[in-house]
Design a protein around this motif. Sequence first.
Motif, PDB file in Angstrom:
ATOM      1  N   VAL A 127       0.850  -1.280   0.144  1.00  0.00           N
ATOM      2  CA  VAL A 127      -0.081   0.093  -0.086  1.00  0.00           C
ATOM      3  C   VAL A 127       0.888   1.173   0.009  1.00  0.00           C
ATOM      4  O   VAL A 127       1.692   1.381   0.828  1.00  0.00           O
ATOM      5  CB  VAL A 127      -0.938  -0.064   1.021  1.00  0.00           C
ATOM      6  N   GLU A 128       0.667   2.083  -1.026  1.00  0.00           N
ATOM      7  CA  GLU A 128       1.428   3.344  -0.903  1.00  0.00           C
ATOM      8  C   GLU A 128       0.634   4.421  -0.461  1.00  0.00           C
ATOM      9  O   GLU A 128      -0.564   4.541  -1.049  1.00  0.00           O
ATOM     10  CB  GLU A 128       1.920   3.672  -2.562  1.00  0.00           C
ATOM     11  N   PHE A 129       1.076   5.419   0.487  1.00  0.00           N
ATOM     12  CA  PHE A 129       0.182   6.293   0.731  1.00  0.00           C
ATOM     13  C   PHE A 129       0.897   7.436   1.231  1.00  0.00           C
ATOM     14  O   PHE A 129       2.090   7.622   1.326  1.00  0.00           O
ATOM     15  CB  PHE A 129      -0.584   5.804   2.233  1.00  0.00           C
ATOM     16  N   ARG A 130       0.298   8.765   1.430  1.00  0.00           N
ATOM     17  CA  ARG A 130       0.611   9.804   2.278  1.00  0.00           C
ATOM     18  C   ARG A 130      -0.302  10.238   3.340  1.00  0.00           C
ATOM     19  O   ARG A 130      -1.341  10.187   3.221  1.00  0.00           O
ATOM     20  CB  ARG A 130       0.749  11.043   1.230  1.00  0.00           C
TER      21      ARG A 130
ATOM     22  N   ARG B 224       5.575   3.355   0.964  1.00  0.00           N
ATOM     23  CA  ARG B 224       5.217   2.357   0.274  1.00  0.00           C
ATOM     24  C   ARG B 224       5.361   1.035   1.317  1.00  0.00           C
ATOM     25  O   ARG B 224       6.373   0.561   1.538  1.00  0.00           O
ATOM     26  CB  ARG B 224       5.913   1.962  -0.918  1.00  0.00           C
ATOM     27  N   SER B 225       4.078   0.546   1.965  1.00  0.00           N
ATOM     28  CA  SER B 225       4.281  -0.335   3.033  1.00  0.00           C
ATOM     29  C   SER B 225       4.120  -1.692   2.499  1.00  0.00           C
ATOM     30  O   SER B 225       3.492  -2.065   1.594  1.00  0.00           O
ATOM     31  CB  SER B 225       3.086  -0.259   4.021  1.00  0.00           C
ATOM     32  N   ARG B 226       4.634  -2.752   3.213  1.00  0.00           N
ATOM     33  CA  ARG B 226       4.931  -3.984   2.648  1.00  0.00           C
ATOM     34  C   ARG B 226       3.999  -4.881   3.758  1.00  0.00           C
ATOM     35  O   ARG B 226       4.242  -4.623   4.880  1.00  0.00           O
ATOM     36  CB  ARG B 226       5.987  -4.737   2.495  1.00  0.00           C
ATOM     37  N   PHE B 227       3.167  -5.826   3.152  1.00  0.00           N
ATOM     38  CA  PHE B 227       2.099  -6.441   4.172  1.00  0.00           C
ATOM     39  C   PHE B 227       2.433  -7.863   3.846  1.00  0.00           C
ATOM     40  O   PHE B 227       2.671  -8.215   2.642  1.00  0.00           O
ATOM     41  CB  PHE B 227       0.879  -6.259   4.273  1.00  0.00           C
ATOM     42  N   THR B 228       2.341  -8.941   4.710  1.00  0.00           N
ATOM     43  CA  THR B 228       2.308 -10.645   4.384  1.00  0.00           C
ATOM     44  C   THR B 228       1.123 -10.902   5.388  1.00  0.00           C
ATOM     45  O   THR B 228       0.842 -10.438   6.314  1.00  0.00           O
ATOM     46  CB  THR B 228       3.490 -10.962   4.774  1.00  0.00           C
TER      47      THR B 228
ATOM     48  N   TYR C  51       1.731  -5.978   9.012  1.00  0.00           N
ATOM     49  CA  TYR C  51       2.726  -4.926   8.559  1.00  0.00           C
ATOM     50  C   TYR C  51       4.201  -5.392   8.611  1.00  0.00           C
ATOM     51  O   TYR C  51       4.325  -6.173   9.745  1.00  0.00           O
ATOM     52  CB  TYR C  51       2.381  -3.569   9.278  1.00  0.00           C
ATOM     53  N   VAL C  52       4.814  -5.401   7.504  1.00  0.00           N
ATOM     54  CA  VAL C  52       6.346  -6.010   7.588  1.00  0.00           C
ATOM     55  C   VAL C  52       7.246  -4.723   7.713  1.00  0.00           C
ATOM     56  O   VAL C  52       8.100  -4.490   8.685  1.00  0.00           O
ATOM     57  CB  VAL C  52       6.682  -6.720   6.351  1.00  0.00           C
ATOM     58  N   ASP C  53       7.088  -3.813   6.623  1.00  0.00           N
ATOM     59  CA  ASP C  53       8.268  -2.669   6.612  1.00  0.00           C
ATOM     60  C   ASP C  53       7.841  -1.761   5.459  1.00  0.00           C
ATOM     61  O   ASP C  53       6.738  -1.964   4.860  1.00  0.00           O
ATOM     62  CB  ASP C  53       9.507  -3.106   6.571  1.00  0.00           C
ATOM     63  N   GLY C  54       8.343  -0.490   5.407  1.00  0.00           N
ATOM     64  CA  GLY C  54       8.011   0.294   4.217  1.00  0.00           C
ATOM     65  C   GLY C  54       9.255   0.912   3.771  1.00  0.00           C
ATOM     66  O   GLY C  54      10.226   1.186   4.591  1.00  0.00           O
ATOM     67  N   GLU C  55       9.151   1.314   2.762  1.00  0.00           N
ATOM     68  CA  GLU C  55      10.018   2.553   1.818  1.00  0.00           C
ATOM     69  C   GLU C  55       9.523   3.795   2.017  1.00  0.00           C
ATOM     70  O   GLU C  55       8.476   4.059   1.627  1.00  0.00           O
ATOM     71  CB  GLU C  55      10.436   1.971   0.483  1.00  0.00           C
ATOM     72  N   PHE C  56      10.516   4.724   2.363  1.00  0.00           N
ATOM     73  CA  PHE C  56       9.800   6.106   2.714  1.00  0.00           C
ATOM     74  C   PHE C  56      10.261   6.950   1.579  1.00  0.00           C
ATOM     75  O   PHE C  56      11.357   6.710   1.059  1.00  0.00           O
ATOM     76  CB  PHE C  56      10.524   6.590   4.069  1.00  0.00           C
TER      77      PHE C  56
END
Length: 131
Positions: free
Chosen positions: A92-95, A110-114, A122-127
Amino acid sequence: MTGLPRAAACPCGSGTPYDVCCGPLHRQERQAATPEELMRSRYSAFAVGDGNHLFRTWHPRTRPEDVDPDPGTTWTGLEVLDATEDGDEGTVEFRASWTSPAGSGVLHERSRFTRRAGRWVYVDGEFGEPK
């Protein structure tokens, strides 16, 4: 738990009352059906100060020791830019807009989920803005 009236608009910006949107996830009455629904509930947890929900929905391998939201930060808006789901993985990409005594800003992630044991986490995200 949060002090947010159940009839209040949900902080996630869905346009529905908190009591039927993110509230049931925060109260553990049901699990998120999609990565986007989980991300919205996590944003709302930051907005209402529900560290327990953040703890439960963060993958144990990537979860920091302290997940309690900063009480000095007020989350003021969420914009979902993109959401994908492929089997047991999703993004999921968000602001998310915020204010604090030190200023204001926008978190772009841009968050990663599993899916783990049948539920999304929630796993982690790129900022930052995409390259």
